[in-house]
Design a protein around this motif. Structure first.
Motif, PDB file in Angstrom:
ATOM      1  N   THR A  80      -5.389   8.130  -2.863  1.00  0.00           N
ATOM      2  CA  THR A  80      -6.108   6.814  -3.193  1.00  0.00           C
ATOM      3  C   THR A  80      -7.349   6.673  -4.346  1.00  0.00           C
ATOM      4  O   THR A  80      -7.157   5.776  -4.969  1.00  0.00           O
ATOM      5  N   TYR A  84      -7.229   5.033  -8.109  1.00  0.00           N
ATOM      6  CA  TYR A  84      -8.339   4.394  -8.510  1.00  0.00           C
ATOM      7  C   TYR A  84      -8.750   4.686 -10.012  1.00  0.00           C
ATOM      8  O   TYR A  84      -8.905   3.961 -10.798  1.00  0.00           O
ATOM      9  N   TYR A  88      -8.719   2.693 -13.153  1.00  0.00           N
ATOM     10  CA  TYR A  88      -9.932   2.282 -13.872  1.00  0.00           C
ATOM     11  C   TYR A  88     -11.077   3.043 -14.629  1.00  0.00           C
ATOM     12  O   TYR A  88     -11.833   2.587 -14.930  1.00  0.00           O
ATOM     13  N   PRO A  92     -14.350   5.633  -7.323  1.00  0.00           N
ATOM     14  CA  PRO A  92     -14.684   4.598  -6.633  1.00  0.00           C
ATOM     15  C   PRO A  92     -16.264   4.961  -5.873  1.00  0.00           C
ATOM     16  O   PRO A  92     -16.076   5.999  -5.601  1.00  0.00           O
ATOM     17  N   GLN A  96     -16.169   0.201  -3.273  1.00  0.00           N
ATOM     18  CA  GLN A  96     -15.121   0.022  -4.097  1.00  0.00           C
ATOM     19  C   GLN A  96     -13.787   0.593  -3.397  1.00  0.00           C
ATOM     20  O   GLN A  96     -12.598   0.005  -3.439  1.00  0.00           O
ATOM     21  N   TYR A  97     -13.980   1.857  -3.036  1.00  0.00           N
ATOM     22  CA  TYR A  97     -12.937   2.420  -2.397  1.00  0.00           C
ATOM     23  C   TYR A  97     -12.348   1.703  -1.069  1.00  0.00           C
ATOM     24  O   TYR A  97     -11.250   1.458  -0.987  1.00  0.00           O
ATOM     25  N   PHE A 100     -10.334  -1.458  -2.106  1.00  0.00           N
ATOM     26  CA  PHE A 100      -9.458  -0.921  -2.812  1.00  0.00           C
ATOM     27  C   PHE A 100      -8.227  -0.504  -1.807  1.00  0.00           C
ATOM     28  O   PHE A 100      -6.954  -1.038  -1.631  1.00  0.00           O
ATOM     29  N   CYS A 101      -8.775   0.252  -0.743  1.00  0.00           N
ATOM     30  CA  CYS A 101      -7.766   0.773   0.388  1.00  0.00           C
ATOM     31  C   CYS A 101      -7.283  -0.382   1.002  1.00  0.00           C
ATOM     32  O   CYS A 101      -5.875  -0.621   1.447  1.00  0.00           O
ATOM     33  N   ASP A 103      -6.899  -3.424   0.312  1.00  0.00           N
ATOM     34  CA  ASP A 103      -5.995  -4.459  -0.560  1.00  0.00           C
ATOM     35  C   ASP A 103      -4.723  -3.730  -0.811  1.00  0.00           C
ATOM     36  O   ASP A 103      -3.774  -4.332  -0.792  1.00  0.00           O
ATOM     37  N   ASP A 154      -3.408  -6.119 -13.221  1.00  0.00           N
ATOM     38  CA  ASP A 154      -3.809  -5.377 -12.369  1.00  0.00           C
ATOM     39  C   ASP A 154      -3.210  -5.516 -10.731  1.00  0.00           C
ATOM     40  O   ASP A 154      -2.888  -4.436 -10.364  1.00  0.00           O
ATOM     41  N   ARG A 158      -1.266  -2.632  -8.517  1.00  0.00           N
ATOM     42  CA  ARG A 158      -1.536  -2.326  -7.306  1.00  0.00           C
ATOM     43  C   ARG A 158      -0.266  -2.631  -6.381  1.00  0.00           C
ATOM     44  O   ARG A 158       0.362  -1.785  -5.382  1.00  0.00           O
TER      45      ARG A 158
END
Length: 424
Positions: A80, A84, A88, A92, A96-97, A100-101, A103, A154, A158
């Motif tokens: 993951t 990221y 990007y 992250p 942010q991590y 992101f996880c 989402d 984006d 995802r």
């Protein structure tokens, strides 16, 4: 076309310099100023795009993602984090991590109507056929796929990273006649994939941390590999303005080929062909005889001329897995270790720099994890989705993007007239 027919001419090409690697000749005005094109079958000497994502130095065995060595990413990040980074450009932060996880986990579930798509396939369909068709069909479920705003791009990226594993797992369950297992949003990426593959109603699967980490490492090491055939296919289709799901489906189709993503399947098929340790010397003699047509699968690489840095990492992972599972007596794995030992000590292969590549070890690890051979390329597709969507976003974000249109050297018939049928 023969060398005798070739002619020489002089033309001054502007030279472009990247931040690393060889410089390139800017040929964009060649046809306009000379009336000629370049001839480069397979595009082995052609830079088709400018990219900031991945750098490879095949002579030195270097693979960098956004500047980070693959060895460090494989040892110190999870899939993951690497996804990221590819998307990007930076690793992250903890905040942010976590976002992101969360989402990505919420995007794993498929629309329930997609279950109907699987019923249209035969039970013996290859999982890649199901994956390719179903990923393309996702565009029918999201009306925002043709939006041009970066936020929509984006979101599509995802969705694809999150949903491709779910589709692949459903494809596997469908082919073996078992119920689909819904994704678990509380599990990390690789553990969730193993959970969907091996759980049954009433008997949830909990992955051994060593095995989950092994799968995660395979995913990291396959996440991107510069302008390979499947990534080029994604960019080619994407240059037409096609929706992202169709673009990734094109990448999956290209990956399916035995010379690309199907190579680790071919490694296992080679082991079946060899049969036993005692047959290895005779098999290698046939490999050395170019007229035999027998190839040593899982050795050598078109880009890496000395060693594949990913293979070294998977070699250690492979031994961790078989130690954890106690598989040292498995006939196939025993055969593989003996083939590896003999080949890396043989002068014929040493002189030709034919060392075990990533496909040699990834196939063995996946087999040890209990993943069937038919799913090997689908696992590769799951991993490469992060790279594909990163390249797609990079390409469509470039204001100078043009539709891809390779040229050709025509060697067919010259112009002629159609004769009446009775005169032909």
């Amino acid at each position: 076309m023969t060398k005798e027919k070739c002619e020489s001419f002089s033309f001054a090409f502007p030279v472009m310099h990247g931040t690393m690697g060889p410089s390139v000749l800017d040929q964009r005005r060649l046809a306009q100023e000379t009336g000629m094109f370049t001839f480069d079958p397979g595009f082995g000497s052609t830079a088709a795009c400018e990219s900031k994502i991945t750098f490879i130095d095949g002579e030195k065995g270097i693979l960098l993602h956004r500047g980070y060595p693959i060895e460090q990413l494989a040892l110190h990040t999870d899939y993951t984090e690497t996804a990221y980074l590819l998307l990007y450009g930076e690793l992250p932060t903890k905040e942010q991590y976590d976002v992101f996880c969360e989402d990505m986990a919420s995007q794993r579930l498929l629309n329930e109507q997609i279950r109907n798509f699987f019923n249209g396939f035969r039970r013996d369909a290859h999982p890649m056929a199901i994956l390719c068709g179903t990923v393309a069909a996702l565009s029918a479920f999201y009306s925002d796929v043709l939006q041009t705003k970066p936020c929509h791009h984006d979101l599509s990226a995802r969705r694809l990273i999150a949903k491709v594993p779910t589709i692949a797992a459903c494809a596997y369950k469908y082919t073996i006649g078992e119920p689909f297992i819904y994704p678990d949003e509380t599990l990390p990426f690789s553990e969730n994939l193993l959970y969907m593959l091996f759980s049954r109603p009433g008997r949830p699967y909990k992955a051994d941390p060593v095995l989950a980490r092994a799968l995660d490492r395979i995913l990291i090491l396959h996440a991107d590999h510069e302008q390979n055939a499947s990534t080029s296919a994604v960019r080619l289709v994407g240059s037409t303005g096609s929706n992202p799901f169709a673009c990734i489906s094109a990448g999956i189709a290209a990956l399916w080929g035995p010379s690309h993503g199907g190579a680790n399947e071919a490694v296992l098929a080679m082991f079946d062909q060899i049969g036993s340790r005692e047959n290895i010397p005779a098999f290698l003699e046939r490999v050395k005889n170019k007229e035999s047509g027998v190839r040593l699968m899982g050795f050598g690489h078109r880009v890496y001329r000395n060693f594949d840095p990913r293979a070294k990492l998977l070699q250690a992972t492979y031994h961790e897995v078989i130690d954890t599972l106690g598989l040292k007596r498995d006939p196939c794995l025993d055969l593989a270790m003996e083939l590896e030992r003999i080949a890396i000590e043989d002068d014929y292969f040493i002189q030709r720099k034919l060392y075990p590549n990533v496909d040699f070890y990834s196939g063995l690890i996946l087999k040890a994890l209990g993943i069937p051979t038919s799913m090997f390329t689908a696992i590769f597709a799951i991993a490469r989705t992060a790279g594909w969507v990163s390249h797609w976003i990079e390409m469509i974000s470039n204001p100078t993007m043009r539709i891809a249109r390779p040229r050709q050297l025509y060697t067919g018939k010259i112009q002629r007239d159609v004769l009446p049928m009775e005169e032909r």
